[in-house]
Enzyme design. Structure first.
Site, short mmCIF file in Angstrom:
data_model
loop_
_atom_site.label_atom_id
_atom_site.label_comp_id
_atom_site.label_asym_id
_atom_site.label_seq_id
_atom_site.Cartn_x
_atom_site.Cartn_y
_atom_site.Cartn_z
N HIS A 50 -15.55 -44.25 -47.70
CA HIS A 50 -14.73 -45.45 -47.72
C HIS A 50 -14.29 -45.87 -46.32
O HIS A 50 -13.79 -46.97 -46.13
CB HIS A 50 -13.50 -45.20 -48.62
CG HIS A 50 -12.69 -46.40 -48.90
ND1 HIS A 50 -11.41 -46.58 -48.39
CD2 HIS A 50 -12.94 -47.52 -49.63
CE1 HIS A 50 -10.93 -47.73 -48.79
NE2 HIS A 50 -11.83 -48.33 -49.54
N ASN B 194 -8.90 -59.23 -62.63
CA ASN B 194 -8.19 -57.96 -62.48
C ASN B 194 -8.12 -57.20 -63.80
O ASN B 194 -8.35 -55.98 -63.86
CB ASN B 194 -6.77 -58.20 -61.97
CG ASN B 194 -6.72 -58.58 -60.50
OD1 ASN B 194 -7.72 -58.48 -59.79
ND2 ASN B 194 -5.56 -58.99 -60.05
#
Length: 700
Positions: free
Chosen positions: A443, A53
């Site tokens: 998306h 991350n």
């Protein structure tokens, strides 16, 4: 004084910084690694995730900030800070996170390695026989791959690759007393295993590859003095924005490929280095990359904690991690082995992953590829699994002479190359492939199968919040709908015409879409609740999303709160809204659910005076979702399906095992059940049939 001024500015702002909010999210992930009640190997997994991350955060978010700084562009953060004060605040916070990350590794996890059957050791901790094995491995495998790259007055500064472990070796020629020190860089190839593995009777020893290289570094520098050899790792700016172009002849795929190449040369935004590095080396690196101490992160032990995945994936430990819970049948499809082509003619099916398997969707696609009655398949693809069954089914369908049209989004971050490769395979098989739409990122997740049945054609539609990825569907929580309802079939057909051709539908019946109208339609739904509250009618909003960042929508939520609307938000990651601020957001609460599964579903609930409107789909409340992406939310028209979605929200609100409550200042605390409360763990509860049955529940 300046520190107080910055803190005051952040406190005064009605909005919370997106980037600071993201770092707080990664703290919630780190909290999973600290949780002693969790399986030990799962704790290691979460620590590795925090490292991945953080890499992406520096590449994209810090990289984006440097796009403003480097090119002299003004940027005002939601916290109210300009570029340079914000850079200092952000990197200070990142330093604190890295310190806590390594404190967790060194103090809480590493001491437990041995009792769990392994250890991470240095060369000097190996036996003589084990050192001989490491030496043989170096000679035969590692040494031939190492390439020293000198930097001096005769050699330019080499291109050092992003996120590879690198030794900066300062050397001196012993024969020449006047010779200056020189720096040579040795990068460890990414295709080498991070650890050399040694089996002992009682445990497995993992030796970091960098320690073997350090041990044998003199083999690369004969007849010169090694003054110092320091390990470091750089992170480059990976944020790029595709320029909008009206040039319809532009080769968009080639543009993407060119952008991918620039990632290798992006400006350095972070330098990780081991303790006590050479001052000479650091001076060169800082000057070369125009960075200062704020960009430098000192690592006290194992650099790049993503390395832990090699331990987690070792065959010896596969059985030591909790086995995934077997999936259960969807409430709306209580029988196993049904013929979906027949069942969907009379029923809608809501899938709630990973509690419900993705198999019905993949099986339907595989059957469609072979079914002679199927005329065509249309699909949007954002991310795929390795060795994807979805791609295999589409290839088979094309081979069988069916019309197959696929929109591959080549701007899916870090999956661009895979999508280009898979799209090329489909094109060669005869599929009609579109590589995204240059202005926008597609998306949305949609699939339509067109099947001739007697004298009529039936359109089978799948639409949801998750990717067509069989692997992540076992880890991510998502919702999706399978249906033949003509309302959906009409809108999805229109939607495909828009994204594959040149069409502008007058109006969708049940879809909210972006970039055209999603923001305004969601704002109108919020305003409707505010109007109801002002009239004394029942009102309420419950929204479950990944991120909440769009300023216009946040302002409308604030206004609705002032009007008396109860607003409950379940936001996994970034949240720029301040809950519970007096005279601004008194009626708004925010919680984040972080735990065994990655929360990915988006569900929007509007009370509508007792006749709820509930939407699901792919969009978060973000500027990019509304302005720079092709997204869709679908209205749930089937009453049972709608109630299932409401139940999902209800139990998410009740969860007290994975939930973190957001305070007004943007910090979070872990929710704990009181003495009178039952334990509610949504990541386990939804595998139980009872909580998923449609039932009347109150959300607000």
């Amino acid at each position: 004084m300046l520190v107080n001024k910055v803190s005051d500015q952040i406190k005064k702002s009605k909005l919370i910084s997106r980037d600071l909010s993201w770092l707080r999210f990664n703290y919630r992930v780190l909290d999973q690694a600290r949780d002693t009640a969790k399986n030990f190997f799962d704790r290691i997994k979460f620590l590795a995730i925090t490292s991945s991350n953080l890499d992406e955060f520096f590449m994209i978010r810090v990289g984006s900030l440097y796009n403003y700084i480097d090119y002299g562009k003004e940027r005002l953060d939601y916290s109210g800070l300009r570029e340079l004060p914000f850079r200092k605040k952000l990197l200070d916070y990142a330093h604190r996170f890295v310190n806590d990350q390594y404190l967790t590794f060194n103090s809480e996890l590493k001491p437990l390695f041995e009792q769990h059957g392994f250890d991470v050791l240095k060369i000097e901790e190996l036996s003589e026989a084990e050192q001989k094995k490491a030496d043989t491995y170096f000679k035969n495998t590692v040494f031939p791959l190492l390439t020293p790259m000198v930097y001096d007055t005769y050699h330019g500064f080499p291109l050092l690759m992003n996120q590879l472990l690198t030794f900066g070796v300062v050397t001196r020629t012993t024969e020449d007393a006047k010779a200056q020190d020189r720096v040579t860089f040795v990068q460890i190839p990414q295709n080498l295993a991070r650890f050399f593995e040694i089996n002992r009777k009682d445990k497995i020893v993992f030796v970091p590859i960098e320690e073997i290289v350090r041990w044998k570094i003199k083999k690369l520098f004969r007849n010169v003095e090694i003054v110092s050899a320091n390990l470091f790792r750089i992170t480059r700016n990976g944020d790029f924005t595709l320029e909008e172009s009206d040039d319809i002849d532009a080769d968009f795929v080639q543009e993407i490929k060119a952008k991918l190449r620039t990632r290798k040369k992006g400006r350095v935004v972070r330098l990780e280095v081991e303790r006590n590095p050479s001052h000479y080396l650091m001076k060169i690196l800082k000057e070369r990359w125009v960075i200062d101490n704020a960009n430098v992160f000192t690592i006290s032990t194992l650099m790049d904690l993503r390395a832990l995945w090699q331990i987690l994936n070792h065959r010896q430990f596969r059985d030591k991690r909790p086995k995934p819970h077997p999936s259960v049948l969807p409430i709306s499809m209580p029988m196993d082995g049904v013929d979906l082509f027949e069942y969907l003619k009379d029923h809608d099916v809501l899938l709630h992953h990973p509690y419900n398997s993705m198999e019905p969707v993949v099986n339907l696609l595989e059957r469609a590829a072979e079914d002679p009655s199927v005329l065509g398949i249309k699909q949007t693809i954002y991310r795929l699994a390795d060795q994807s069954r979805v791609t295999a089914a589409l290839l088979k369908a094309a081979e069988n002479g069916k019309h197959v049209s696929v929109l591959f989004e080549v701007k899916a971050r870090f999956d661009e190359e895979r999508n280009l490769r898979e799209g090329d395979r489909l094109e060669k098989a005869g599929c009609f492939v579109i590589y995204g739409i240059s202005k926008y990122k597609t998306h949305t997740k949609m699939l339509m199968i067109i099947r001739k049945e007697g004298e009529k054609v039936t359109r089978y539609v799948h639409i949801g919040s998750g990717n067509y990825n069989e692997q992540t569907a076992r880890m991510y929580t998502d919702i999706s709908l399978l249906t033949t309802n003509e309302l959906y079939a009409h809108d999805v057909s229109e939607f495909f015409n828009v994204i594959t051709g040149h069409s502008r539908p007058d109006e969708y019946k049940i879809l909210l879409t972006s970039p055209n109208s999603m923001r305004t339609q969601l704002i109108e739904l919020i305003r409707w609740e505010a109007r109801n509250a002002k009239k004394g009618l029942k009102s309420g909003i419950v929204i479950k999303i990944n991120s909440l960042e769009d300023r216009e929508t946040i302002e409308e939520l604030y206004k609705a709160s002032k009007a008396g609307v109860t607003i409950k938000l379940i936001v996994r990651g970034i949240c720029c809204l301040r809950p519970g601020r007096e005279d601004l957001s008194d009626n708004i609460s925010v919680k984040s659910i972080v735990g065994e599964h990655l929360e990915h579903a988006r569900i929007y609930y509007f009370h509508n005076n007792g006749d709820p409107k509930v939407y699901g789909g792919s969009a978060d409340i973000m500027v990019r979702s509304f302005d720079r992406r092709i997204e869709a939310l679908f209205l749930m028209v089937n009453e049972d399906i709608k109630q299932e979605a409401i139940n999902i929200l209800y139990y998410n609100l009740l969860d007290n095992q994975n939930s973190y409550i957001m305070r007004e200042d943007g910090t979070y605390y872990k929710k704990k059940p009181t003495a009178n409360e039952d334990i509610v763990d949504v990541h386990r509860l939804f595998f139980s049939k009872n909580c998923r049955e449609p039932q009347e529940v109150e959300l607000v």
